[in-house]
Design a protein around this motif. Structure first.
Motif, PDB file in Angstrom:
ATOM      1  N   ILE A   1       0.872  -1.168   0.000  1.00 48.27           N
ATOM      2  CA  ILE A   1       0.000   0.000   0.000  1.00 48.27           C
ATOM      3  C   ILE A   1       0.909   1.218   0.000  1.00 48.27           C
ATOM      4  CG2 ILE A   1      -1.849   1.209   1.196  1.00 48.27           C
ATOM      5  CD1 ILE A   1      -2.275  -1.639   2.582  1.00 48.27           C
ATOM      6  N   LYS A   2       0.841   1.982  -1.082  1.00 46.27           N
ATOM      7  CA  LYS A   2       1.741   3.114  -1.254  1.00 46.27           C
ATOM      8  C   LYS A   2       0.928   4.393  -1.396  1.00 46.27           C
ATOM      9  CE  LYS A   2       5.532   4.789  -4.056  1.00 46.27           C
ATOM     10  NZ  LYS A   2       6.377   4.557  -5.210  1.00 46.27           N
ATOM     11  N   SER A   3       1.293   5.384  -0.614  1.00 43.45           N
ATOM     12  CA  SER A   3       0.623   6.675  -0.675  1.00 43.45           C
ATOM     13  C   SER A   3       1.150   7.457  -1.870  1.00 43.45           C
ATOM     14  CB  SER A   3       0.879   7.452   0.610  1.00 43.45           C
ATOM     15  OG  SER A   3       0.354   8.751   0.509  1.00 43.45           O
ATOM     16  N   ARG A   4       0.240   8.102  -2.573  1.00 45.47           N
ATOM     17  CA  ARG A   4       0.664   8.912  -3.715  1.00 45.47           C
ATOM     18  C   ARG A   4       1.141  10.289  -3.271  1.00 45.47           C
ATOM     19  NH1 ARG A   4      -2.659   7.859  -9.130  1.00 45.47           N
ATOM     20  NH2 ARG A   4      -1.660   5.874  -9.526  1.00 45.47           N
ATOM     21  N   ASN A   5       0.729  10.729  -2.081  1.00 48.01           N
ATOM     22  CA  ASN A   5       1.151  12.032  -1.575  1.00 48.01           C
ATOM     23  C   ASN A   5       2.555  11.967  -0.995  1.00 48.01           C
ATOM     24  OD1 ASN A   5      -1.389  12.820  -2.275  1.00 48.01           O
ATOM     25  ND2 ASN A   5      -2.181  12.841  -0.194  1.00 48.01           N
ATOM     26  N   ALA A   6       2.851  10.905  -0.285  1.00 49.65           N
ATOM     27  CA  ALA A   6       4.169  10.718   0.319  1.00 49.65           C
ATOM     28  C   ALA A   6       4.805   9.476  -0.305  1.00 49.65           C
ATOM     29  CB  ALA A   6       4.038  10.542   1.829  1.00 49.65           C
ATOM     30  N   SER A   7       6.087   9.338  -0.149  1.00 55.40           N
ATOM     31  CA  SER A   7       6.770   8.190  -0.744  1.00 55.40           C
ATOM     32  C   SER A   7       6.749   6.971   0.182  1.00 55.40           C
ATOM     33  CB  SER A   7       8.211   8.569  -1.072  1.00 55.40           C
ATOM     34  OG  SER A   7       8.898   8.901   0.118  1.00 55.40           O
ATOM     35  N   ALA A   8       5.948   7.017   1.226  1.00 52.11           N
ATOM     36  CA  ALA A   8       5.896   5.929   2.189  1.00 52.11           C
ATOM     37  C   ALA A   8       5.083   4.765   1.650  1.00 52.11           C
ATOM     38  CB  ALA A   8       5.289   6.422   3.492  1.00 52.11           C
ATOM     39  N   LEU A   9       5.440   3.560   2.104  1.00 48.18           N
ATOM     40  CA  LEU A   9       4.668   2.376   1.752  1.00 48.18           C
ATOM     41  C   LEU A   9       4.652   1.423   2.932  1.00 48.18           C
ATOM     42  CD1 LEU A   9       6.630  -0.333   0.970  1.00 48.18           C
ATOM     43  CD2 LEU A   9       7.161   1.148  -0.907  1.00 48.18           C
ATOM     44  N   VAL A  10       3.601   0.602   2.980  1.00 48.65           N
ATOM     45  CA  VAL A  10       3.472  -0.419   4.011  1.00 48.65           C
ATOM     46  C   VAL A  10       3.062  -1.724   3.343  1.00 48.65           C
ATOM     47  CG1 VAL A  10       2.911   1.141   5.914  1.00 48.65           C
ATOM     48  CG2 VAL A  10       1.087   0.223   4.518  1.00 48.65           C
ATOM     49  N   VAL A  11       3.360  -2.826   4.010  1.00 49.56           N
ATOM     50  CA  VAL A  11       2.950  -4.145   3.546  1.00 49.56           C
ATOM     51  C   VAL A  11       1.952  -4.687   4.562  1.00 49.56           C
ATOM     52  CG1 VAL A  11       3.714  -6.488   3.045  1.00 49.56           C
ATOM     53  CG2 VAL A  11       5.138  -4.567   2.381  1.00 49.56           C
ATOM     54  N   ARG A  12       0.810  -5.104   4.074  1.00 55.02           N
ATOM     55  CA  ARG A  12      -0.234  -5.648   4.928  1.00 55.02           C
ATOM     56  C   ARG A  12      -0.822  -6.894   4.281  1.00 55.02           C
ATOM     57  NH1 ARG A  12       1.743  -2.978   8.288  1.00 55.02           N
ATOM     58  NH2 ARG A  12       0.811  -1.380   9.578  1.00 55.02           N
ATOM     59  N   SER A  13      -1.506  -7.675   5.076  1.00 63.90           N
ATOM     60  CA  SER A  13      -2.253  -8.833   4.603  1.00 63.90           C
ATOM     61  C   SER A  13      -3.667  -8.365   4.294  1.00 63.90           C
ATOM     62  CB  SER A  13      -2.266  -9.904   5.696  1.00 63.90           C
ATOM     63  OG  SER A  13      -3.057 -10.981   5.333  1.00 63.90           O
ATOM     64  N   VAL A  14      -4.195  -8.745   3.136  1.00 64.13           N
ATOM     65  CA  VAL A  14      -5.492  -8.248   2.712  1.00 64.13           C
ATOM     66  C   VAL A  14      -6.603  -9.220   3.127  1.00 64.13           C
ATOM     67  CG1 VAL A  14      -5.513  -9.270   0.410  1.00 64.13           C
ATOM     68  CG2 VAL A  14      -6.678  -7.140   0.779  1.00 64.13           C
ATOM     69  N   ALA A  15      -7.726  -8.661   3.496  1.00 69.09           N
ATOM     70  CA  ALA A  15      -8.890  -9.457   3.879  1.00 69.09           C
ATOM     71  C   ALA A  15     -10.146  -8.678   3.508  1.00 69.09           C
ATOM     72  CB  ALA A  15      -8.879  -9.762   5.370  1.00 69.09           C
ATOM     73  N   GLY A  16     -11.251  -9.360   3.456  1.00 76.30           N
ATOM     74  CA  GLY A  16     -12.535  -8.720   3.190  1.00 76.30           C
ATOM     75  C   GLY A  16     -13.049  -8.006   4.425  1.00 76.30           C
ATOM     76  N   THR A  17     -14.245  -7.490   4.329  1.00 74.24           N
ATOM     77  CA  THR A  17     -14.817  -6.753   5.445  1.00 74.24           C
ATOM     78  C   THR A  17     -15.806  -7.618   6.205  1.00 74.24           C
ATOM     79  OG1 THR A  17     -16.513  -5.864   3.985  1.00 74.24           O
ATOM     80  CG2 THR A  17     -14.577  -4.521   4.337  1.00 74.24           C
ATOM     81  N   PRO A  18     -15.805  -7.525   7.530  1.00 68.91           N
ATOM     82  CA  PRO A  18     -16.828  -8.227   8.307  1.00 68.91           C
ATOM     83  C   PRO A  18     -18.174  -7.516   8.173  1.00 68.91           C
ATOM     84  CG  PRO A  18     -15.381  -6.989   9.753  1.00 68.91           C
ATOM     85  CD  PRO A  18     -14.817  -6.855   8.367  1.00 68.91           C
ATOM     86  N   ASP A  19     -19.195  -8.126   8.724  1.00 68.98           N
ATOM     87  CA  ASP A  19     -20.559  -7.586   8.583  1.00 68.98           C
ATOM     88  C   ASP A  19     -20.750  -6.231   9.254  1.00 68.98           C
ATOM     89  OD1 ASP A  19     -21.324  -9.773   7.126  1.00 68.98           O
ATOM     90  OD2 ASP A  19     -22.052 -10.874   8.876  1.00 68.98           O
ATOM     91  N   ASP A  20     -20.023  -5.965  10.335  1.00 73.29           N
ATOM     92  CA  ASP A  20     -20.242  -4.721  11.073  1.00 73.29           C
ATOM     93  C   ASP A  20     -19.403  -3.546  10.564  1.00 73.29           C
ATOM     94  OD1 ASP A  20     -17.845  -5.802  11.876  1.00 73.29           O
ATOM     95  OD2 ASP A  20     -18.089  -5.269  13.983  1.00 73.29           O
ATOM     96  N   LEU A  21     -18.693  -3.717   9.460  1.00 67.22           N
ATOM     97  CA  LEU A  21     -17.817  -2.671   8.932  1.00 67.22           C
ATOM     98  C   LEU A  21     -18.113  -2.477   7.450  1.00 67.22           C
ATOM     99  CD1 LEU A  21     -15.301  -0.862   9.558  1.00 67.22           C
ATOM    100  CD2 LEU A  21     -13.920  -2.759   8.767  1.00 67.22           C
ATOM    101  N   PHE A  22     -18.207  -1.220   7.018  1.00 69.32           N
ATOM    102  CA  PHE A  22     -18.464  -0.943   5.607  1.00 69.32           C
ATOM    103  C   PHE A  22     -17.247  -0.284   4.989  1.00 69.32           C
ATOM    104  CE2 PHE A  22     -19.764   1.987   2.235  1.00 69.32           C
ATOM    105  CZ  PHE A  22     -20.241   1.059   1.328  1.00 69.32           C
ATOM    106  N   ILE A  23     -16.701  -0.920   3.956  1.00 69.81           N
ATOM    107  CA  ILE A  23     -15.621  -0.346   3.159  1.00 69.81           C
ATOM    108  C   ILE A  23     -16.161  -0.247   1.731  1.00 69.81           C
ATOM    109  CG2 ILE A  23     -13.271  -0.652   2.283  1.00 69.81           C
ATOM    110  CD1 ILE A  23     -13.259  -0.228   5.257  1.00 69.81           C
ATOM    111  N   PRO A  24     -16.156   0.946   1.118  1.00 75.20           N
ATOM    112  CA  PRO A  24     -16.680   1.062  -0.243  1.00 75.20           C
ATOM    113  C   PRO A  24     -15.774   0.361  -1.261  1.00 75.20           C
ATOM    114  CG  PRO A  24     -15.769   3.145   0.496  1.00 75.20           C
ATOM    115  CD  PRO A  24     -15.719   2.224   1.670  1.00 75.20           C
ATOM    116  N   LEU A  25     -16.273   0.207  -2.463  1.00 70.55           N
ATOM    117  CA  LEU A  25     -15.532  -0.493  -3.508  1.00 70.55           C
ATOM    118  C   LEU A  25     -14.205   0.184  -3.824  1.00 70.55           C
ATOM    119  CD1 LEU A  25     -15.558  -2.840  -5.508  1.00 70.55           C
ATOM    120  CD2 LEU A  25     -16.708  -1.340  -7.130  1.00 70.55           C
ATOM    121  N   ASN A  26     -14.162   1.485  -3.774  1.00 70.69           N
ATOM    122  CA  ASN A  26     -12.931   2.211  -4.063  1.00 70.69           C
ATOM    123  C   ASN A  26     -12.190   2.611  -2.788  1.00 70.69           C
ATOM    124  OD1 ASN A  26     -14.739   4.106  -3.152  1.00 70.69           O
ATOM    125  ND2 ASN A  26     -14.070   5.696  -4.572  1.00 70.69           N
TER     126      ASN A  26
END
Length: 144
Positions: free
Chosen positions: A52-77
């Motif tokens: 995951i790399k920010s376009r504003n800053a040159s920082a990046l992080v590595v994370r494990s990706v997962a879907g969203t649980p029922d109690d949390l809403f993350i939009p498509l984008n």
């Protein structure tokens, strides 16, 4: 001629802060971006390492990706990140910012471990590289 399927990279225009009680090191994306059967190469697999790399800053992080649980809403984008990832990317989780999300390769994982803020992870990577280099020198010395 078959067209090559593009890897499941996308630009997230909405970054949300995940609850602090949840697991660390996980990036939450919309469930339509996750392939549970691991057969669709156009979508992320559960627990796949992503950069995951920010376009504003040159920082990046590595994370494990997962879907969203029922109690949390993350939009498509959008993407949900923990506090440490938001801090490393220099975003606060409420402002509009673009971050690039793509699958991580081996070099990305090594660079992330080399620059990790936790000294235990960082020093162990240094020792691993030092051991590999000295082992390679030893093998070359035995051959010649």
């Amino acid at each position: 001629m078959q067209s090559k399927v593009q890897p499941p990279a996308f630009i997230a225009s909405e970054v949300k802060s995940l609850p602090r009680k949840g697991p660390k090191g996980i990036a939450r994306v919309h469930n339509s971006r996750i392939d549970r059967s691991k057969t669709d190469t156009a979508r992320f697999h559960r627990h796949q390492a992503v950069v995951i790399k920010s376009r504003n800053a040159s920082a990046l992080v590595v994370r494990s990706v997962a879907g969203t649980p029922d109690d949390l809403f993350i939009p498509l984008n959008g993407i949900g990140l923990d506090y440490d990832a938001l801090d490393a990317l220099r975003v606060n989780g409420t402002e509009a910012v673009e971050v690039e999300v793509r699958p991580a390769n081996s070099l990305d994982l090594c660079v992330a471990a080399w620059k990790h803020p936790d000294p235990v992870v960082r020093v162990s990577m240094w020792f691993g590289v030092f051991g590999a280099v000295t082992g390679l020198i030893g093998v070359v010395g035995m051959i010649f």
